[in-house]
Design a protein around this motif. Sequence first.
Motif, PDB file in Angstrom:
ATOM      1  N   GLN A 139      10.096  66.073  80.002  1.00 51.07           N
ATOM      2  CA  GLN A 139      11.488  65.935  80.634  1.00 51.07           C
ATOM      3  C   GLN A 139      11.518  65.440  82.104  1.00 51.07           C
ATOM      4  N   GLY A 140      10.329  65.188  82.792  1.00 49.17           N
ATOM      5  CA  GLY A 140      10.175  64.701  84.047  1.00 49.17           C
ATOM      6  C   GLY A 140       9.874  63.229  84.163  1.00 49.17           C
ATOM      7  N   GLU A 141       9.173  62.999  85.000  1.00 50.36           N
ATOM      8  CA  GLU A 141       8.694  61.568  85.647  1.00 50.36           C
ATOM      9  C   GLU A 141       7.390  61.181  84.728  1.00 50.36           C
ATOM     10  N   HIS A 142       7.109  59.965  84.512  1.00 51.23           N
ATOM     11  CA  HIS A 142       6.065  59.490  84.012  1.00 51.23           C
ATOM     12  C   HIS A 142       4.700  60.072  84.499  1.00 51.23           C
ATOM     13  N   GLU A 143       4.605  60.105  85.872  1.00 50.74           N
ATOM     14  CA  GLU A 143       3.443  60.671  86.358  1.00 50.74           C
ATOM     15  C   GLU A 143       3.072  62.085  85.889  1.00 50.74           C
ATOM     16  N   GLN A 144       4.282  62.946  85.908  1.00 49.28           N
ATOM     17  CA  GLN A 144       4.004  64.225  85.642  1.00 49.28           C
ATOM     18  C   GLN A 144       3.462  64.333  83.932  1.00 49.28           C
ATOM     19  N   LEU A 145       3.713  63.399  83.105  1.00 50.54           N
ATOM     20  CA  LEU A 145       3.327  63.117  82.034  1.00 50.54           C
ATOM     21  C   LEU A 145       1.868  62.798  81.995  1.00 50.54           C
ATOM     22  N   GLY A 174       8.998  61.276  72.835  1.00 52.28           N
ATOM     23  CA  GLY A 174       8.215  60.756  73.472  1.00 52.28           C
ATOM     24  C   GLY A 174       6.649  60.569  72.804  1.00 52.28           C
ATOM     25  N   LYS A 175       6.683  60.812  71.777  1.00 55.76           N
ATOM     26  CA  LYS A 175       5.450  60.993  70.656  1.00 55.76           C
ATOM     27  C   LYS A 175       4.552  59.482  71.097  1.00 55.76           C
ATOM     28  N   THR A 176       5.144  58.240  70.877  1.00 53.55           N
ATOM     29  CA  THR A 176       4.706  57.044  71.022  1.00 53.55           C
ATOM     30  C   THR A 176       4.077  56.973  72.624  1.00 53.55           C
ATOM     31  N   THR A 177       5.083  57.298  73.604  1.00 56.86           N
ATOM     32  CA  THR A 177       4.680  57.056  74.825  1.00 56.86           C
ATOM     33  C   THR A 177       3.141  58.210  75.287  1.00 56.86           C
ATOM     34  N   VAL A 178       3.456  59.144  74.773  1.00 54.45           N
ATOM     35  CA  VAL A 178       2.404  60.179  75.080  1.00 54.45           C
ATOM     36  C   VAL A 178       1.100  59.699  74.266  1.00 54.45           C
ATOM     37  N   ALA A 179       1.123  59.106  73.022  1.00 50.51           N
ATOM     38  CA  ALA A 179       0.035  58.619  72.216  1.00 50.51           C
ATOM     39  C   ALA A 179      -0.457  57.478  72.962  1.00 50.51           C
ATOM     40  N   ASN A 180       0.300  56.638  73.431  1.00 49.16           N
ATOM     41  CA  ASN A 180      -0.458  55.384  74.285  1.00 49.16           C
ATOM     42  C   ASN A 180      -1.145  55.896  75.618  1.00 49.16           C
ATOM     43  N   LEU A 181      -0.741  56.980  76.109  1.00 48.48           N
ATOM     44  CA  LEU A 181      -1.702  57.501  77.103  1.00 48.48           C
ATOM     45  C   LEU A 181      -2.935  57.969  76.786  1.00 48.48           C
ATOM     46  N   PHE A 182      -2.761  58.568  75.690  1.00 48.82           N
ATOM     47  CA  PHE A 182      -4.496  58.959  75.127  1.00 48.82           C
ATOM     48  C   PHE A 182      -5.118  57.959  74.666  1.00 48.82           C
ATOM     49  N   ALA A 183      -4.591  56.861  74.213  1.00 49.32           N
ATOM     50  CA  ALA A 183      -5.157  55.361  73.677  1.00 49.32           C
ATOM     51  C   ALA A 183      -5.719  54.888  75.154  1.00 49.32           C
ATOM     52  N   GLN A 184      -5.245  55.209  76.340  1.00 46.85           N
ATOM     53  CA  GLN A 184      -5.695  54.469  77.470  1.00 46.85           C
ATOM     54  C   GLN A 184      -7.136  55.022  77.691  1.00 46.85           C
ATOM     55  N   TYR A 185      -7.407  56.312  77.403  1.00 50.22           N
ATOM     56  CA  TYR A 185      -8.522  57.028  77.486  1.00 50.22           C
ATOM     57  C   TYR A 185      -9.556  56.657  76.427  1.00 50.22           C
ATOM     58  N   GLY A 186      -9.418  55.918  75.446  1.00 49.05           N
ATOM     59  CA  GLY A 186     -10.008  55.234  74.478  1.00 49.05           C
ATOM     60  C   GLY A 186     -10.095  56.059  73.185  1.00 49.05           C
ATOM     61  N   ILE A 187      -8.987  56.834  72.979  1.00 47.79           N
ATOM     62  CA  ILE A 187      -8.957  57.719  71.855  1.00 47.79           C
ATOM     63  C   ILE A 187      -8.199  56.847  70.597  1.00 47.79           C
ATOM     64  N   ASP A 188      -8.665  56.938  69.601  1.00 48.82           N
ATOM     65  CA  ASP A 188      -8.019  56.273  68.534  1.00 48.82           C
ATOM     66  C   ASP A 188      -6.669  57.031  67.832  1.00 48.82           C
ATOM     67  N   LEU A 189      -5.820  56.233  67.552  1.00 47.52           N
ATOM     68  CA  LEU A 189      -4.675  56.599  67.018  1.00 47.52           C
ATOM     69  C   LEU A 189      -4.409  56.443  65.520  1.00 47.52           C
ATOM     70  N   VAL A 190      -3.949  57.436  64.815  1.00 49.29           N
ATOM     71  CA  VAL A 190      -3.722  57.348  63.253  1.00 49.29           C
ATOM     72  C   VAL A 190      -2.158  57.604  63.271  1.00 49.29           C
ATOM     73  N   ASP A 191      -1.466  56.254  63.155  1.00 46.15           N
ATOM     74  CA  ASP A 191       0.189  56.693  63.087  1.00 46.15           C
ATOM     75  C   ASP A 191       0.625  56.661  61.724  1.00 46.15           C
ATOM     76  N   ALA A 192       1.367  57.808  61.352  1.00 50.45           N
ATOM     77  CA  ALA A 192       1.763  58.105  59.964  1.00 50.45           C
ATOM     78  C   ALA A 192       2.836  56.936  59.485  1.00 50.45           C
ATOM     79  N   ASP A 193       3.803  56.953  60.745  1.00 51.35           N
ATOM     80  CA  ASP A 193       4.743  55.689  60.472  1.00 51.35           C
ATOM     81  C   ASP A 193       4.275  54.610  59.905  1.00 51.35           C
ATOM     82  N   VAL A 194       3.297  53.866  60.751  1.00 52.41           N
ATOM     83  CA  VAL A 194       2.702  52.596  60.103  1.00 52.41           C
ATOM     84  C   VAL A 194       1.895  52.687  58.927  1.00 52.41           C
ATOM     85  N   ILE A 195       1.316  53.840  58.526  1.00 51.18           N
ATOM     86  CA  ILE A 195       0.707  54.157  57.269  1.00 51.18           C
ATOM     87  C   ILE A 195       1.821  54.155  56.143  1.00 51.18           C
TER      88      ILE A 195
END
Length: 202
Positions: A176-182, A14-35
């Motif tokens: 392992q739980g629901e999206h809301e817990q994440l 769930g790395k991508t899923t989690v990263a996108n939640l941080f991005a919603q707070y305006g946090i910049d992502l640096v993605d090793a796969d993209v690079i």
Amino acid sequence: KKYIVGLTGGIASGKTTVANLFAQYGIDLVDADVIAREVVSIGSDGLNAIKQHFGQGILLADNSLDRAALRAKVFNNPEQRLWLNNLLHPMIRHRMLDQVQASTSAYVIMVVPLLFENHLDSLVDTTLVVDIAPELQVSRTMQRDGVSKEQVEHILASQMTREQRLALADNIIDNQGEHEQLRSQVFRLHQQYLQQATDLET
Ligand code: ATP
């Protein structure tokens, strides 16, 4: 000096899923796969060096990298794999740090699937592991990628074990739980990282 969070986890944790939640707070992502894809894109220095080393046959008709051919060259060939890693890893590292420096958010999340395996944890201030049980990794990967149980288990066997990864984590997200817990775990960590980023400045 930027505060850097290294986000990692096994396949389909769930790395991508989690990263996108941080991005919603305006946090910049640096993605090793993209690079990792950018450093071997058409016309790049990385791809040119690969062509010099392995020959024109490593390119597809459109001059892009033939990934299957490259995989075949380094498969079971530690010497060639080492050559390739010595070429690409410094390029990837450099680009990731460039993007960190260009970031304007309070802290930065580096998403690196093999953070510990490739020793990139030395670049980050803190590590965050997204954790799910191996059985869930298998079912979520099969569902997402339409691959067999055996294929997923093969990939799992090539990565660090769940226990090894958890032992190295500064923080752990249970996905392992629901999206809301994440969402609530990400919110708490976001507050923590904002504080740690501030502490770094003072
Ligand atoms: P990879 O390492 O393969 O790139 P990843 O760690 O980035 O994967 P994601 O792509 O974020 O993982 O998630 C893997 C799959 O599991 C996706 O299909 C995603 O929609 C699903 N998923 C993520 N979190 C949950 C959850 N809490 N409940 C159910 N499904 C989830």
